[in-house]
Write a protein that holds these residues in place. Structure first.
Motif, short mmCIF file in Angstrom:
data_model
loop_
_atom_site.label_atom_id
_atom_site.label_comp_id
_atom_site.label_asym_id
_atom_site.label_seq_id
_atom_site.Cartn_x
_atom_site.Cartn_y
_atom_site.Cartn_z
N VAL A 1 0.82 -1.22 0.00
CA VAL A 1 0.00 0.00 0.00
C VAL A 1 0.85 1.26 0.00
N MET A 2 2.15 1.11 -0.19
CA MET A 2 3.04 2.27 -0.26
C MET A 2 3.30 2.61 -1.73
N VAL A 3 3.08 3.88 -2.08
CA VAL A 3 3.25 4.34 -3.46
C VAL A 3 4.26 5.49 -3.44
N SER A 4 5.28 5.41 -4.26
CA SER A 4 6.34 6.42 -4.22
C SER A 4 6.76 6.81 -5.63
N CYS A 5 7.44 7.96 -5.70
CA CYS A 5 7.97 8.43 -6.98
C CYS A 5 9.23 9.26 -6.72
N ARG A 6 9.92 9.60 -7.81
CA ARG A 6 11.20 10.32 -7.72
C ARG A 6 11.04 11.81 -7.50
N GLY A 7 9.95 12.41 -7.94
CA GLY A 7 9.78 13.85 -7.81
C GLY A 7 8.62 14.33 -8.65
N TRP A 8 8.44 15.65 -8.69
CA TRP A 8 7.26 16.22 -9.34
C TRP A 8 7.06 15.85 -10.80
N PRO A 9 8.10 15.59 -11.60
CA PRO A 9 7.81 15.17 -12.99
C PRO A 9 7.04 13.84 -13.06
N ASP A 10 7.08 13.05 -11.98
CA ASP A 10 6.41 11.75 -11.95
C ASP A 10 4.97 11.82 -11.44
N LEU A 11 4.49 12.99 -11.06
CA LEU A 11 3.20 13.08 -10.38
C LEU A 11 2.00 12.54 -11.17
N PRO A 12 1.93 12.66 -12.49
CA PRO A 12 0.80 12.03 -13.17
C PRO A 12 0.74 10.51 -12.96
N GLN A 13 1.89 9.83 -13.11
CA GLN A 13 1.92 8.38 -12.91
C GLN A 13 1.72 8.02 -11.44
N TRP A 14 2.37 8.77 -10.54
CA TRP A 14 2.22 8.52 -9.10
C TRP A 14 0.76 8.65 -8.69
N SER A 15 0.09 9.70 -9.17
CA SER A 15 -1.30 9.94 -8.79
C SER A 15 -2.20 8.79 -9.21
N LYS A 16 -2.03 8.30 -10.44
CA LYS A 16 -2.83 7.16 -10.90
C LYS A 16 -2.61 5.94 -10.01
N ALA A 17 -1.35 5.66 -9.70
CA ALA A 17 -1.04 4.50 -8.86
C ALA A 17 -1.60 4.67 -7.45
N PHE A 18 -1.44 5.87 -6.88
CA PHE A 18 -1.93 6.11 -5.52
C PHE A 18 -3.45 6.00 -5.47
N LEU A 19 -4.13 6.55 -6.48
CA LEU A 19 -5.60 6.46 -6.51
C LEU A 19 -6.07 5.02 -6.66
N ARG A 20 -5.35 4.19 -7.42
CA ARG A 20 -5.70 2.76 -7.54
C ARG A 20 -5.57 2.07 -6.19
N VAL A 21 -4.47 2.31 -5.49
CA VAL A 21 -4.26 1.69 -4.17
C VAL A 21 -5.32 2.19 -3.19
N LEU A 22 -5.61 3.47 -3.22
CA LEU A 22 -6.62 4.04 -2.33
C LEU A 22 -7.99 3.43 -2.61
N ALA A 23 -8.35 3.26 -3.87
CA ALA A 23 -9.64 2.65 -4.22
C ALA A 23 -9.72 1.20 -3.75
N LYS A 24 -8.61 0.49 -3.92
CA LYS A 24 -8.60 -0.94 -3.53
C LYS A 24 -8.74 -1.09 -2.01
N THR A 25 -8.09 -0.23 -1.24
CA THR A 25 -8.12 -0.37 0.22
C THR A 25 -9.38 0.21 0.84
N ASN A 26 -10.09 1.06 0.10
CA ASN A 26 -11.33 1.65 0.62
C ASN A 26 -12.57 1.02 0.00
N GLY A 27 -12.39 -0.08 -0.71
CA GLY A 27 -13.53 -0.81 -1.26
C GLY A 27 -14.26 -0.11 -2.38
N SER A 28 -13.59 0.82 -3.05
CA SER A 28 -14.26 1.53 -4.15
C SER A 28 -14.20 0.74 -5.43
#
Length: 186
Positions: free
Chosen positions: A159-186
Motif C-alpha cells: 500500500v506504499m506508493v512512491s515516486c522520484r519527484g514532481w515530474p512523476d506526479l501524473p503516474q504517481w497519482s494514478k497509482a496512488f488512486l488505484r491503491v486508495l480505491a482498492k483499500t477503501n472498497g471503491s
C-alpha cells in the motif's frame, strides 16, 4: 470518499504538495493538511537550471494548514501523503510525526511519498524490506534504512506508493488512486 492526511512543513516542494492535494480533491477525497503548527507553511519551488549541479530553490506559495501534528488522530484517516522538498528533513524528527506515520504503516493504510518524502519513513525504520522510489540522490539513504531503491515514476510496494519527484506526479497519482480505491472498497 477517503480522508487523506498530508504532512507538510515550511520548504515542502510546491508541486509535490499542491498537485496531489488538488488531484485527490478532484476525485472527491477529503485532504487534510497537517504541519508543526496551524499557521500557513511557506512552500518552495525546486527546479533544474542549466549550469547547476543541483536543483535550485525559490519561494513558492503559502499553503493553509488544517491541523497541527499534535492534534492529528491518525485513526480518523484512510491514507497518508508525504510530499518532498526540504520539509521531510526536519519533520521526520518530530515525535508527533513518528506517531502518525507509524500508525499508517502498522495498520497497512496507504502511504504515498514523493521525492524526499521517503526520508520520513526511512528515519523511523519503516522502509526495511520495502521497495521505494525517491529523489535519486537519496538512494544511499533508502538502502541504509534497509530498503530497496527503485528508479521509477510509480513504485508500488503493497500500500506504499512512491515516486522520484514532481515530474512523476501524473503516474504517481494514478497509482496512488488505484491503491486508495482498492483499500477503501471503491
Amino acid at each position: 470518499m477517503a480522508r487523506v492526511l498530508m504532512l507538510v512543513g515550511d520548504a515542502a516542494e510546491e508541486l509535490d504538495s499542491m498537485y496531489p492535494l488538488f488531484r485527490l480533491r478532484e476525485d472527491d477525497h477529503e485532504v487534510v493538511v497537517a504541519a508543526p503548527s496551524t499557521r500557513p507553511v511557506q512552500l518552495v519551488v525546486h527546479d533544474f537550471e542549466p549550469g547547476c549541479d543541483a536543483y535550485t530553490e525559490k519561494p513558492g506559495r503559502r499553503l493553509p494548514v488544517d491541523l497541527a501534528f499534535a492534534d492529528v488522530r491518525p485513526e480518523e484517516f484512510d491514507a497518508l501523503v508525504i510530499p518532498g522538498g526540504r520539509a521531510p528533513e526536519y519533520i521526520r524528527t518530530d515525535p508527533e510525526v513518528a506517531r502518525i506515520v507509524q500508525h499508517f504503516f502498522a495498520h497497512d493504510r496507504p502511504v504515498g511519498t514523493i521525492c524526499h518524502g521517503p526520508q520520513v519513513p526511512a528515519a523511523l525504520g519503516l522502509l526495511r524490506g520495502r521497495t521505494t522510489a525517491a529523489y535519486p540522490p537519496l538512494r544511499a539513504d533508502v538502502e541504509q534504512a534497509g530498503g530497496t531503491f527503485a528508479d521509477g515514476p510509480d513504485v508500488v510496494d503493497g500500500v506504499m506508493v512512491s515516486c522520484r519527484g514532481w515530474p512523476d506526479l501524473p503516474q504517481w497519482s494514478k497509482a496512488f488512486l488505484r491503491v486508495l480505491a482498492k483499500t477503501n472498497g471503491s
